[in-house]
Design a protein around this motif. Structure first.
Motif, short mmCIF file in Angstrom:
data_model
loop_
_atom_site.label_atom_id
_atom_site.label_comp_id
_atom_site.label_asym_id
_atom_site.label_seq_id
_atom_site.Cartn_x
_atom_site.Cartn_y
_atom_site.Cartn_z
N ILE A 156 11.12 -2.18 9.85
CA ILE A 156 9.55 -1.70 9.36
C ILE A 156 8.96 -0.95 10.50
CG2 ILE A 156 7.59 -2.41 8.16
CD1 ILE A 156 9.15 -4.94 7.14
N ALA A 157 9.07 -1.65 11.56
CA ALA A 157 8.39 -1.07 12.62
C ALA A 157 9.01 0.39 13.07
CB ALA A 157 8.49 -1.97 14.11
N ILE A 194 3.78 17.20 11.57
CA ILE A 194 5.09 16.43 12.01
C ILE A 194 6.00 17.43 12.89
CG2 ILE A 194 7.31 15.68 10.86
CD1 ILE A 194 5.85 15.75 8.43
N ARG A 195 5.69 18.65 13.00
CA ARG A 195 6.58 19.43 13.89
C ARG A 195 6.02 19.13 15.27
NH1 ARG A 195 6.70 24.21 10.53
NH2 ARG A 195 8.28 23.87 8.96
N VAL A 227 7.91 6.73 12.43
CA VAL A 227 8.11 8.14 11.76
C VAL A 227 7.03 8.39 10.84
CG1 VAL A 227 9.91 9.50 10.59
CG2 VAL A 227 10.60 7.51 11.98
N PHE A 228 6.71 7.55 10.06
CA PHE A 228 5.74 7.53 9.07
C PHE A 228 4.46 8.01 9.57
CE2 PHE A 228 8.04 4.58 6.25
CZ PHE A 228 8.78 5.75 5.41
N LEU A 250 0.97 7.66 4.05
CA LEU A 250 1.55 8.34 5.29
C LEU A 250 1.89 9.78 4.78
CD1 LEU A 250 2.60 5.27 7.42
CD2 LEU A 250 0.93 7.00 7.90
N VAL A 251 2.51 9.74 3.63
CA VAL A 251 2.92 11.32 3.20
C VAL A 251 1.72 12.05 3.08
CG1 VAL A 251 3.65 12.57 1.15
CG2 VAL A 251 5.08 10.44 2.21
N ILE A 252 0.64 11.24 2.39
CA ILE A 252 -0.57 12.09 2.17
C ILE A 252 -1.17 12.33 3.53
CG2 ILE A 252 -2.92 11.99 1.50
CD1 ILE A 252 -1.79 9.93 -0.86
N ILE A 253 -1.15 11.65 4.49
CA ILE A 253 -1.71 12.08 5.86
C ILE A 253 -1.16 12.79 6.69
CG2 ILE A 253 -3.70 10.22 6.08
CD1 ILE A 253 -1.72 8.77 7.95
N SER A 254 0.27 12.96 6.52
CA SER A 254 1.11 13.97 7.08
C SER A 254 1.66 14.86 6.36
CB SER A 254 2.27 13.11 7.95
OG SER A 254 2.88 12.56 6.88
#
Lengths: 365, 310
Positions: free
Chosen positions: B226-227, B294-295, B232-233, B284-288
């Protein structure tokens, strides 16, 4: 050739983990001990499901002495590995192989068919064969007795249950516990948290914490670690442990524990293999057969409660009393088993509802 | 809902998030240097057993945590030699380290299965801990919880405000350029990998000393993975690691409290168990969702071996 055979034998004994001294090995040669294989789901550890089976094996070895030679394979996952282990044990001359986890069932059935001259015994399964027997414990009987103690000892009338997966075995445990508690304390209520894991000490602890924060003053669990007992000791709430006596972890707060005792069964069953009288059977043993017991009660339990619990144990053992004797009323108030009847074993093993006294909804399994 | 339950939920969520934060921040620094160490689960297990054994014999949890840190460093040093000097595949080596670490910890821990440590009392911060509701949750915690906050601040400062941090990021972005201007890529990657190992060790020690003061095989129970995912998230941003870990811990704890409330709620518990993962992913999908972040944040050379020419 002789030397090679000796080497193989020595290796077998060394692997078997039975520390037979050299002298008795010679005599064992003459008697040709029956080789017995045990396959465990987890490491033996010092408490829990596998540990109880290991205690049973040790008791059996003590009783049968050099008539048997055992080999233990621990930490075998419920998958193709299990099948390989069963096959290897059968191939290497283990006359009988015990598999002690539900998920071994189909692998054991397969291997049993391939080795018609070997015997197999599967714990907690339901498929039998010409050379495959099954055995299980009536865990709910011990649970009921724990419930009696808990019902008398709770002050908040809230009992917390850390549960693994919503399957009949666990639901039966929850229902039986609260039936015990409500038999002596109609105000008792059961709160259940499903951890959805058999083993994650961190999550089990968090679940216990949540139950205590919401008023539970007696905890119990149907998960595999000792953390609920340890947490109860730390928080100063009561605990009824499961599988093993966990007084080591909760020296002052364990009320009692529901224990599985396999020694007698293993001794009897393997004794039959030694005599050549073994036949596949379906055993569901409880207090009567000496397969279920409770740990010594906490000294804080009043003498009259203790007497009442021991009486109940005797009555369940003799068949005078059944933890699910009618009326069994489900959570919604519907009578599932009418008064004057006992629940059938079949209905028990398919239990998929909460009885009255359990709060919350049972998730569908 | 009364405030004590609210406090319990906050407090338990912070405790649940802490081992994730410590291990993930260490991994973040490692990855920023371009090294992908998938062995966190193994490193945390090694840390958990080392911390437990040392605390058990010395009676000092501080020594236990230090020993766990050193053990984590030692194990990650082996990993570093294999992937940096011998340029072995980082993914395969990391997976091997994860499996090896779990097994080694189980082997070493065998005699300690039945030992229970006395629980460690939380450290109360005066004044702050008497704030209603959040005070007891935030400021009556184990000292490693405070350490995790300092660690987060320290990692942010190091990566974005200090010169060595800049060099480390440069190594992760373009090892060839860093090498060309005279920095030793391997030395920096060694240091970053060992820092990651040290933090994973401490994260493991938190499990065996503070969260559930006991040792049992498999007790890390997937928290290393999970860590790893959190890094990545969080798109390699330290503060997002903190948020992600608390969110994960918070949703897990909250769902347990919902179940324990005994309310007749129809949501399947299996769904509730999956909720922490789901919530973490969604948030985390929303904030990224901006691909550029990400790039920009993902180290370009992540997972690639570097062989300095001559």
């Amino acid at each position: 050739m002789t030397s090679r055979r000796t080497a193989v034998k020595t290796l077998g004994v060394a692997l078997g983990g039975t520390a037979l001294p050299l002298a008795s090995m010679r005599s064992a040669f003459a008697a040709e001990p029956v080789k017995v294989g045990f396959v465990y789901i987890s490491p033996i550890s010092d408490a829990g499901w596998t540990y109880q089976h290991e205690l049973g094996r040790r008791e059996m070895v003590k009783a049968l002495g050099d008539k048997v030679q055992t080999k233990v394979v621990e930490n075998v996952p419920e998958g193709p590995d299990a099948e390989r282990v069963f096959r290897e044990l059968a191939q290497s001359g283990h006359k009988i192989v015990f598999g002690t986890s539900f998920g071994y069932m189909n692998y054991m059935v397969k291997v049993a068919q391939q080795f018609p001259n070997n015997d197999f015994e599967h714990c907690t399964g339901y498929k039998t064969g010409k050379n495959l027997g099954i055995y299980n414990g009536r865990f709910y009987q011990g649970r009921y007795l724990c419930g009696l103690v808990a019902g008398k000892m709770t002050k908040s009338n809230i009992i917390g249950f850390v549960a693994a997966f919503p399957i009949p075995e666990v639901v039966m445990a929850i229902n039986s516990f609260i039936r015990g508690a409500r038999a002596v304390n109609p105000k008792a209520e059961m709160r259940v948290i499903w951890a959805n894991t058999w083993y994650d000490p961190g999550k089990e602890r968090a679940a216990a914490e949540a139950l205590v924060a919401q008023g539970a003053d007696v905890l119990t669990h149907h998960t595999d670690s000792t953390v609920v007992a340890q947490f109860a000791e730390q928080k100063g709430v009561w605990v009824c442990s499961y599988h093993s006596d966990m007084r080591k972890y909760a020296p002052t707060k364990q009320l009692t524990a529901s224990e599985e005792i396999w020694g007698g069964y293993y001794t009897k069953t393997i004794g039959k293999v030694v005599d050549g009288t073994w036949k596949p059977d379906n055993t569901w043993g409880g207090i009567k057969e000496g397969m279920i017991d409770i740990a010594p009660l906490n000294p804080a339990v009043p003498a009259d409660v203790k007497a009442m619990v021991l009486q109940a144990k005797e009555d369940i053992g003799s068949g005078k009393r059944h933890p699910f004797e009618g009326p069994v009323v489900d959570q919604a108030g519907k009578t599932v088993v009418p008064k004057g009847q006992n629940i059938t074993d079949d209905a028990l093993s398919k239990m998929d509802y909460y009885v009255e006294g359990v709060a919350g909804k049972l998730p569908k399994s | 809902m009364d405030t004590t339950i609210l406090t319990s939920i906050f407090s338990a969520s912070i405790v649940a998030g802490t081992p994730l934060i410590i291990a993930a921040l260490g991994e973040l620094v490692t990855e920023k240097s371009g090294v992908l160490n998938l062995g966190l689960e193994g490193l945390m297990s090694i840390g958990a057993i080392t911390g437990f054994v040392v605390t058990n014999h010395s009676g000092s949890p501080v020594l236990g945590v230090l020993a766990a840190m050193i053990a984590g460093m030692a194990a990650s040093l082996v990993f570093a030699i294999i992937v940096l000097n011998l340029t072995a595949n980082q993914v395969a080596t990391g997976l091997a380290l994860a499996i090896f670490g779990v097994g080694l910890a189980a082997f070493v821990g065998k005699p300690y299965e039945s030992v229970a440590l006395p629980p460690i009392e939380p450290l109360h911060i005066p004044l702050l801990s008497s704030i209603p509701v959040i005070g007891p949750a935030l400021f009556q915690q184990q000292w490693l919880v405070y350490f995790s906050w300092l660690l987060c601040a320290g990692v942010i400062w190091f990566l974005y405000r200090s010169r060595p941090g800049l060099v480390l990021r440069a190594v992760g972005e373009s090892p060839t350029s860093a090498h060309a201007v005279g920095y030793s890529v391997l030395t920096i990657r060694y240091l970053a990998t060992m820092f990651g190992g040290a933090m994973a060790g401490i994260g493991g020690a938190f499990m065996s000393l503070f969260y559930t003061p006991m040792w049992s095989e498999g007790m890390v129970a997937g928290r290393g993975w999970i860590a790893l995912a959190l890094v990545v998230f969080a798109t390699w941003r330290p503060l997002r690691v903190l948020i992600g870990a608390y969110l994960f811990g918070g949703v897990m704890i909250a769902q347990l409290f919902v179940q324990g409330s005994g309310l007749p709620i129809e949501i399947p518990s299996q769904f509730l168990s999956a909720l922490p993962y789901l919530a973490t992913v969604v948030v985390l999908v929303i904030i990224s969702r901006n691909l550029n972040t990400i790039r920009l944040n993902s180290p370009v050379s992540l997972g690639q071996s570097f062989r300095p020419d001559a």
